[in-house]
Design a protein around this motif. Structure first.
Motif, short mmCIF file in Angstrom:
data_model
loop_
_atom_site.label_atom_id
_atom_site.label_comp_id
_atom_site.label_asym_id
_atom_site.label_seq_id
_atom_site.Cartn_x
_atom_site.Cartn_y
_atom_site.Cartn_z
N LEU A 12 0.83 -1.20 0.00
CA LEU A 12 0.00 0.00 0.00
C LEU A 12 0.87 1.25 0.00
CD1 LEU A 12 -2.84 1.18 0.12
CD2 LEU A 12 -2.78 0.95 2.59
N ILE A 13 1.96 1.24 0.72
CA ILE A 13 2.83 2.42 0.81
C ILE A 13 3.46 2.78 -0.53
CG2 ILE A 13 4.97 1.28 1.48
CD1 ILE A 13 4.37 4.02 3.63
N ASP A 14 3.52 1.83 -1.46
CA ASP A 14 4.10 2.09 -2.77
C ASP A 14 3.13 2.77 -3.74
OD1 ASP A 14 6.50 0.99 -1.95
OD2 ASP A 14 6.10 -0.98 -2.85
N LEU A 15 1.86 2.83 -3.37
CA LEU A 15 0.88 3.49 -4.24
C LEU A 15 1.08 5.00 -4.20
CD1 LEU A 15 -2.34 1.43 -3.44
CD2 LEU A 15 -0.77 1.16 -5.36
N PRO A 16 0.84 5.68 -5.30
CA PRO A 16 1.08 7.13 -5.36
C PRO A 16 0.32 7.90 -4.29
CG PRO A 16 0.42 6.27 -7.51
CD PRO A 16 0.27 5.15 -6.53
N GLY A 17 1.04 8.73 -3.55
CA GLY A 17 0.45 9.59 -2.55
C GLY A 17 0.38 9.04 -1.14
N VAL A 18 0.47 7.73 -0.99
CA VAL A 18 0.33 7.12 0.34
C VAL A 18 1.50 7.50 1.24
CG1 VAL A 18 0.17 4.94 1.62
CG2 VAL A 18 -1.11 5.24 -0.50
N ASP A 19 2.71 7.39 0.73
CA ASP A 19 3.88 7.72 1.54
C ASP A 19 3.88 9.20 1.94
OD1 ASP A 19 6.23 6.99 2.88
OD2 ASP A 19 7.48 7.63 1.20
N ASP A 20 3.48 10.07 1.04
CA ASP A 20 3.42 11.50 1.34
C ASP A 20 2.42 11.79 2.46
OD1 ASP A 20 5.25 11.99 -0.69
OD2 ASP A 20 3.69 12.40 -2.17
N LEU A 21 1.27 11.14 2.41
CA LEU A 21 0.26 11.35 3.45
C LEU A 21 0.72 10.74 4.78
CD1 LEU A 21 -2.22 13.02 3.13
CD2 LEU A 21 -3.53 10.96 2.69
N GLU A 22 1.45 9.65 4.71
CA GLU A 22 2.00 9.05 5.93
C GLU A 22 2.97 10.03 6.61
OE1 GLU A 22 1.72 5.93 7.77
OE2 GLU A 22 -0.16 6.14 6.67
N THR A 90 1.98 -2.23 5.78
CA THR A 90 2.90 -1.77 6.81
C THR A 90 3.94 -0.81 6.22
OG1 THR A 90 4.38 -3.65 6.47
CG2 THR A 90 2.65 -3.91 8.13
N ASP A 91 4.66 -0.15 7.12
CA ASP A 91 5.73 0.73 6.67
C ASP A 91 7.03 -0.06 6.60
OD1 ASP A 91 6.61 0.46 9.33
OD2 ASP A 91 5.99 2.47 9.91
N LYS A 92 8.15 0.63 6.40
CA LYS A 92 9.41 -0.09 6.24
C LYS A 92 9.88 -0.76 7.53
CE LYS A 92 11.93 4.23 6.63
NZ LYS A 92 12.61 5.24 5.86
N ARG A 93 9.32 -0.37 8.67
CA ARG A 93 9.65 -1.03 9.94
C ARG A 93 8.65 -2.12 10.29
NH1 ARG A 93 9.58 3.92 13.56
NH2 ARG A 93 8.09 4.44 11.96
N ARG A 94 7.77 -2.43 9.34
CA ARG A 94 6.75 -3.47 9.48
C ARG A 94 5.68 -3.11 10.51
NH1 ARG A 94 5.47 -6.38 5.99
NH2 ARG A 94 4.84 -8.07 7.31
N LYS A 95 5.46 -1.82 10.72
CA LYS A 95 4.37 -1.35 11.57
C LYS A 95 3.20 -0.96 10.67
CE LYS A 95 7.04 0.35 15.44
NZ LYS A 95 7.24 1.47 16.34
N PRO A 96 1.97 -1.19 11.10
CA PRO A 96 0.82 -0.79 10.28
C PRO A 96 0.88 0.71 9.98
CG PRO A 96 0.12 -2.20 12.09
CD PRO A 96 1.57 -1.88 12.33
N LEU A 97 0.48 1.07 8.79
CA LEU A 97 0.49 2.47 8.39
C LEU A 97 -0.39 3.29 9.34
CD1 LEU A 97 0.15 2.07 4.53
CD2 LEU A 97 2.22 2.56 5.84
N ARG A 98 0.02 4.51 9.57
CA ARG A 98 -0.72 5.40 10.48
C ARG A 98 -2.14 5.66 9.97
NH1 ARG A 98 4.39 6.67 10.64
NH2 ARG A 98 5.38 7.22 12.61
N LEU A 99 -2.28 5.79 8.67
CA LEU A 99 -3.58 6.11 8.09
C LEU A 99 -4.37 4.88 7.67
CD1 LEU A 99 -2.55 9.26 6.05
CD2 LEU A 99 -3.76 9.17 8.22
N LEU A 100 -3.93 3.73 8.08
CA LEU A 100 -4.61 2.49 7.70
C LEU A 100 -6.10 2.48 8.07
CD1 LEU A 100 -4.40 -0.21 6.34
CD2 LEU A 100 -3.55 -1.19 8.48
#
Length: 145
Positions: A12-22, A90-100
């Motif tokens: 999910l984090i690789d989709l456009p805009g997700v990392d920026d919003l995280e 998850t993020d690169k530390r394998r924690k669920p994304l904040r905005l999940l």
């Protein structure tokens, strides 16, 4: 089923805009609050771009009788449930994304084909074959003569 035959998980984090919003949620934790979606219209804009549904539209969708309320899980349980569906949330530390919590329902509806759609991802390139390696070796032998 062997590891090689399984399809790779989509991140999910690789989709456009997700990392920026995280990153915005890291700087301003209120983004992650499920009740704060109205304060941050970029959350709904992103879910609409990615899955074809805003949070309100996803909540209004009539769910099948056998719906398991995957979107009501939290933390690691939610991440594991999506992993079983082929998605790494998850993020690169394998924690669920904040905005999940904001993405969970639209993503679950799209994965299961109930409403919305999954973002297009091109198929990976076909692996290169080594048929030219034999020709290169033959050419090297020819040059040595």
């Amino acid at each position: 089923m062997t590891q090689a035959s399984q399809a790779p998980m989509r991140r999910l984090i690789d989709l456009p805009g997700v990392d920026d919003l995280e990153l915005k949620a890291l700087m301003k934790p209120r983004y992650a609050d499920p009740d704060a979606r109205d304060e941050f219209p970029e959350i709904d804009a992103l879910t609409a771009d990615l899955f074809g549904l805003t949070g309100d539209e996803a909540e209004a969708v009539e769910r099948p009788v056998d719906w398991d309320d995957i979107h009501r899980l939290s933390g690691v349980d939610l991440a594991e449930a999506f992993e079983a569906l082929g998605w790494d949330v998850t993020d690169k530390r394998r924690k669920p994304l904040r905005l999940l919590p904001h993405y969970a329902l639209p993503l679950a509806l799209a994965i299961r084909g109930v409403a919305g759609e999954l973002p297009f991802v091109a198929e990976p390139d076909h692996p290169t074959t080594d048929w030219g390696a034999g020709l290169a070796a033959e050419a090297a032998r020819f040059r040595k003569r």
